[in-house]
Design an enzyme around this catalytic site. Sequence first.
Site, mmCIF file in Angstrom:
data_model
loop_
_atom_site.group_PDB
_atom_site.id
_atom_site.type_symbol
_atom_site.label_atom_id
_atom_site.label_comp_id
_atom_site.label_asym_id
_atom_site.label_seq_id
_atom_site.Cartn_x
_atom_site.Cartn_y
_atom_site.Cartn_z
ATOM 1 N N LYS A 12 0.853 -1.196 0.000
ATOM 2 C CA LYS A 12 0.000 0.000 0.000
ATOM 3 C C LYS A 12 0.874 1.225 0.000
ATOM 4 O O LYS A 12 2.041 1.200 0.401
ATOM 5 C CB LYS A 12 -0.939 -0.005 1.213
ATOM 6 C CG LYS A 12 -0.244 0.025 2.586
ATOM 7 C CD LYS A 12 0.209 1.390 3.064
ATOM 8 C CE LYS A 12 0.877 1.331 4.440
ATOM 9 N NZ LYS A 12 1.544 2.600 4.814
ATOM 10 N N ASP A 137 -2.242 -1.014 10.419
ATOM 11 C CA ASP A 137 -2.412 -1.124 8.971
ATOM 12 C C ASP A 137 -3.054 -2.440 8.542
ATOM 13 O O ASP A 137 -3.427 -2.580 7.371
ATOM 14 C CB ASP A 137 -1.053 -1.000 8.264
ATOM 15 C CG ASP A 137 -0.542 0.427 8.223
ATOM 16 O OD1 ASP A 137 -1.324 1.350 8.538
ATOM 17 O OD2 ASP A 137 0.638 0.626 7.883
#
Length: 276
Positions: A12, A137
């Site tokens: 990401k 995350d």
Amino acid sequence: MKLPKSVLSPAKINLMLRVLGRRADGYHNLQTSFELLDWGDTLHLKPTSTSDVVIEGDFGDLPQHNNLIDKAARLLEPFAKKPQGIKIEVEKKIPQGAGLGGGSSNAAVTLLILNRFWQCDLPIEVLMRLGLKLGADVPVFVFGKSAIATGVGEQLQAYDFGSRFYVLFMPDCMISTATVFSDPDLERGQQMVATEVVDDPAVWINDCLPVVLSRFPQMRSLYAQLSLTDEIYLSGTGSTLFAAFDSLQRAESCAERGRAFCSKVAVVKALKKNIL
């Protein structure tokens, strides 16, 4: 469930990261935007005749059984209706400390795989809560979509950031999240922006960038070189710098220029399909 032979464990980038304030528990409230990428690690999967979870791969300085994949498996064990042995071999491309979420992604994909393979049948919302125990995350990777996030990064709203091409510059520089968030010079009073404008690169600030540039001379030098020709952003609290383009040709030109200053460069796009 029949195991797939291999599964992408995507990286990401944070298109923006605004630090809104420090919480009583020591964590920080954020507004950030996660773009999941079509590039990352690969988990190679194989059922075994034992009941063990065997993990292989290069995890740097972490002990083999103290990584997030192992911890994710242990979280799911109490829910397994049909526990089975599995070998997970991790083909690493995402560097440690790069701000790309490699370990978090590995953990989330493990939760998704074992939830099916062990017939835990837990809904995504429960898997996201379990994932939060492993790291802030992890939930977005369980969620499986690019998103706007608040809280510590776990309150997610799916968001399509379009079809940009991203150029990742990944220097050999590991940056600890704890180091950045504990820095006394970190801006902690940022204001949120409206959802309607989060796709505008004009609001893609990262409050961690000044700290990273101040504390890491290698990052300061690379950022200065790349910024001479392109608009450059920092992903998360790590060492990956990136640029965004509307065309592959412009992205590849940027990558070619950047290879003079950074040996590890990748041109990627957003992930537009489910992980499993």
